[in-house]
Design a protein around this motif. Structure first.
Motif, short mmCIF file in Angstrom:
data_model
loop_
_atom_site.label_atom_id
_atom_site.label_comp_id
_atom_site.label_asym_id
_atom_site.label_seq_id
_atom_site.Cartn_x
_atom_site.Cartn_y
_atom_site.Cartn_z
N ASN A 50 8.01 -10.00 -2.10
CA ASN A 50 7.30 -11.24 -1.74
C ASN A 50 8.07 -12.51 -2.00
O ASN A 50 7.50 -13.56 -2.30
CB ASN A 50 5.96 -11.28 -2.50
CG ASN A 50 5.09 -10.09 -2.19
OD1 ASN A 50 4.94 -9.71 -1.03
ND2 ASN A 50 4.54 -9.47 -3.23
N VAL A 51 9.40 -12.44 -1.88
CA VAL A 51 10.23 -13.64 -2.02
C VAL A 51 10.85 -13.95 -0.66
O VAL A 51 11.58 -13.14 -0.10
CB VAL A 51 11.33 -13.43 -3.08
CG1 VAL A 51 12.20 -14.68 -3.19
CG2 VAL A 51 10.69 -13.11 -4.44
N VAL B 269 14.23 1.16 -14.45
CA VAL B 269 14.54 0.64 -13.12
C VAL B 269 13.29 0.77 -12.26
O VAL B 269 12.83 1.88 -12.00
CB VAL B 269 15.71 1.40 -12.49
CG1 VAL B 269 16.05 0.82 -11.12
CG2 VAL B 269 16.94 1.37 -13.40
N LYS B 270 12.75 -0.37 -11.83
CA LYS B 270 11.55 -0.34 -10.99
C LYS B 270 11.95 -0.42 -9.52
O LYS B 270 12.67 -1.33 -9.11
CB LYS B 270 10.61 -1.51 -11.33
CG LYS B 270 9.27 -1.42 -10.61
CD LYS B 270 8.31 -2.49 -11.11
CE LYS B 270 6.92 -2.33 -10.49
NZ LYS B 270 5.97 -3.33 -11.01
N ILE B 271 11.47 0.54 -8.74
CA ILE B 271 11.87 0.63 -7.33
C ILE B 271 10.66 0.50 -6.41
O ILE B 271 9.52 0.67 -6.82
CB ILE B 271 12.60 1.96 -7.05
CG1 ILE B 271 11.69 3.15 -7.33
CG2 ILE B 271 13.89 2.04 -7.87
CD1 ILE B 271 12.30 4.50 -6.94
N SER B 272 10.97 0.21 -5.16
CA SER B 272 9.96 0.16 -4.11
C SER B 272 9.63 1.56 -3.64
O SER B 272 10.43 2.49 -3.82
CB SER B 272 10.46 -0.67 -2.92
OG SER B 272 10.65 -2.01 -3.28
N PRO B 273 8.47 1.76 -2.99
CA PRO B 273 8.17 3.08 -2.43
C PRO B 273 9.04 3.38 -1.20
O PRO B 273 9.23 2.53 -0.35
CB PRO B 273 6.69 2.95 -2.04
CG PRO B 273 6.45 1.50 -1.87
CD PRO B 273 7.37 0.79 -2.81
N PHE B 274 9.56 4.59 -1.16
CA PHE B 274 10.43 5.02 -0.07
C PHE B 274 9.65 5.87 0.92
O PHE B 274 9.03 6.86 0.54
CB PHE B 274 11.60 5.84 -0.61
CG PHE B 274 12.70 5.05 -1.22
CD1 PHE B 274 13.88 4.83 -0.54
CD2 PHE B 274 12.55 4.52 -2.49
CE1 PHE B 274 14.92 4.10 -1.11
CE2 PHE B 274 13.57 3.79 -3.08
CZ PHE B 274 14.77 3.57 -2.39
N SER B 275 9.72 5.52 2.20
CA SER B 275 9.19 6.42 3.23
C SER B 275 10.26 7.39 3.71
O SER B 275 9.94 8.38 4.37
CB SER B 275 8.66 5.62 4.42
OG SER B 275 9.67 4.80 4.97
N ASP B 276 11.52 7.11 3.36
CA ASP B 276 12.64 7.99 3.71
C ASP B 276 12.97 8.85 2.49
O ASP B 276 13.55 8.36 1.51
CB ASP B 276 13.85 7.15 4.11
CG ASP B 276 15.09 8.00 4.37
OD1 ASP B 276 14.98 9.24 4.42
OD2 ASP B 276 16.18 7.41 4.53
N THR C 97 4.89 -2.59 -5.16
CA THR C 97 3.95 -2.59 -4.04
C THR C 97 4.64 -2.15 -2.75
O THR C 97 5.84 -2.29 -2.58
CB THR C 97 3.35 -4.00 -3.84
OG1 THR C 97 4.42 -4.94 -3.63
CG2 THR C 97 2.53 -4.42 -5.05
N PHE C 98 3.83 -1.61 -1.82
CA PHE C 98 4.37 -1.24 -0.51
C PHE C 98 4.61 -2.52 0.28
O PHE C 98 3.69 -3.33 0.47
CB PHE C 98 3.40 -0.32 0.24
CG PHE C 98 4.03 0.36 1.41
CD1 PHE C 98 4.55 1.64 1.27
CD2 PHE C 98 4.13 -0.26 2.63
CE1 PHE C 98 5.15 2.29 2.34
CE2 PHE C 98 4.71 0.37 3.71
CZ PHE C 98 5.23 1.65 3.57
N PRO C 99 5.82 -2.75 0.80
CA PRO C 99 6.15 -4.04 1.40
C PRO C 99 5.43 -4.30 2.73
O PRO C 99 5.18 -3.39 3.52
CB PRO C 99 7.66 -3.95 1.63
CG PRO C 99 8.13 -2.82 0.78
CD PRO C 99 6.99 -1.86 0.70
N GLY D 231 2.49 -7.53 -0.34
CA GLY D 231 2.60 -6.26 -1.02
C GLY D 231 1.26 -5.55 -1.10
O GLY D 231 0.25 -6.15 -1.44
N PHE D 232 1.25 -4.27 -0.77
CA PHE D 232 0.03 -3.46 -0.72
C PHE D 232 -0.10 -2.68 -2.02
O PHE D 232 0.84 -2.04 -2.47
CB PHE D 232 0.14 -2.49 0.47
CG PHE D 232 -1.03 -1.58 0.66
CD1 PHE D 232 -2.15 -1.98 1.36
CD2 PHE D 232 -1.00 -0.28 0.16
CE1 PHE D 232 -3.22 -1.13 1.56
CE2 PHE D 232 -2.06 0.59 0.35
CZ PHE D 232 -3.18 0.16 1.05
N ALA D 233 -1.29 -2.73 -2.64
CA ALA D 233 -1.52 -2.07 -3.92
C ALA D 233 -2.97 -1.64 -4.00
O ALA D 233 -3.71 -1.69 -3.02
CB ALA D 233 -1.13 -3.00 -5.07
N GLY D 234 -3.40 -1.24 -5.20
CA GLY D 234 -4.78 -0.84 -5.40
C GLY D 234 -4.99 0.65 -5.20
O GLY D 234 -4.05 1.43 -5.02
#
Length: 306
Positions: free
Chosen positions: A137-138, A174-181, A206-208, A229-232
């Motif tokens: 979100n930047v 290390v905090k990472i984003s969710p990967f669809s690949d 969060t999912f971008p 970002g999608f969360a919850g």
């Protein structure tokens, strides 16, 4: 046999925690918020994410939560490095007085900034550092900041710089984003594995770039035309899938912290079954604040006994 609260204790990156539940980055930035969390049942306190420069964050409607999901585009608001140089020792003292370790999430805009912020956090007394490699979100104008976790070479450069600055023995997650690949996830996991400074992976951010309209037909979120970002709760299957894949590929000495969709105690239990050692909560905490921890722990004990 009854399950007592002390039976929930875990070891995370060499830290003894009373149980696996803590707040996630983005929910605590100031010393007053550390004081609030120190009075809660959280097992540890996560401060940040912090940046070198003060950031006001995004403007307009930046957070929305419904029954099944939340959207946010906060933009890393925080008072900057100077504030933490001044106040972090007091934050650590308050957290330790309550028997809780304190970790700091850092978000650099260059590999050098990650290293500098990690050193600042540890010099201030933090028990560990979480490298936020996945905040979506930047934005600068209509250009979105690159999410480092999707670039294996950039992840390697960041980890190398942090290791050189703080040493291989430092407690670093290390905090990472969710990967669809799935192949991309494995590639980044292999990079993390090659750097001894990484003791844990936090999965996930969060999912971008999710999007939704409000009842009037306008984007729910203001910045970036509504992308957020999608969360919850709806993130739970995605989060569990990321944890399970990471546990399958990472060596046992690299632990996993599950994040995403934790909305009741049973979700903690399921995250641990999938391979997480600990979990963090953001949406649930922002909606229910301090009482959420004791409520989730009671539910966790019941789920594990069942």
């Amino acid at each position: 046999m009854d399950l007592a609260p002390e039976d929930l204790a875990i070891d995370l990156m060499g830290l003894r925690l009373e149980h696996p539940l803590m707040n996630a980055a983005g929910t605590c930035k100031f010393i007053e918020e550390v004081s609030q969390l120190s009075r809660s049942a959280t097992s540890a306190i996560v401060v940040g994410s912090i940046t070198l420069q003060e950031r006001a964050g995004n403007s307009g409607n930046v957070y929305w939560a419904g029954t099944m999901f939340s959207l946010n585009s906060l933009g890393l608001p925080n008072p900057g490095a100077r504030y933490y140089q001044q106040h972090l020792p007091a934050m650590v003292a308050r957290s330790h007085e309550a028997g809780k370790p304190l970790m700091v999430s850092v978000a650099g805009f260059t590999p050098e900034e990650y290293a500098e912020l990690a050193e600042l956090a540890l010099d201030g007394g933090a028990d560990g550092v979480e490298l936020n490699l996945g905040c979506p979100n930047v934005w600068q104008g209509d250009q979105q900041k690159r999410m480092a976790s999707f670039d294996p070479s950039l992840v390697a450069e960041i980890l190398r710089g942090v290791e050189e600055r703080v040493g291989v023995e430092a407690r670093v997650a290390v905090k990472i984003s969710p990967f669809s690949d799935p192949c991309g996830l494995v590639e980044v996991a292999r990079v993390i594995e090659r750097h001894g400074v990484a003791k844990a992976v936090t999965a996930t951010n969060t999912f971008p770039n999710a999007f939704s309209y409000d009842d009037s037909g306008q984007p729910i979120i203001t910045p970036a035309g509504g992308l957020a970002g999608f969360a919850g709760p709806a993130m739970k299957p995605i989060g569990l899938g990321q944890v399970k894949q990471l546990r399958n590929v990472l060596p046992d000495h690299i632990q996993i912290i599950g994040v995403g969709g934790i909305s009741r105690g049973r979700d903690i239990w399921e995250s641990q079954r999938a391979g997480a050692t600990a979990v963090q909560i953001a949406t649930a905490y922002l909606e229910r604040y301090e009482r959420v921890f004791s409520s989730f722990l009671a539910d966790l004990i019941e789920a594990r006994m069942g």
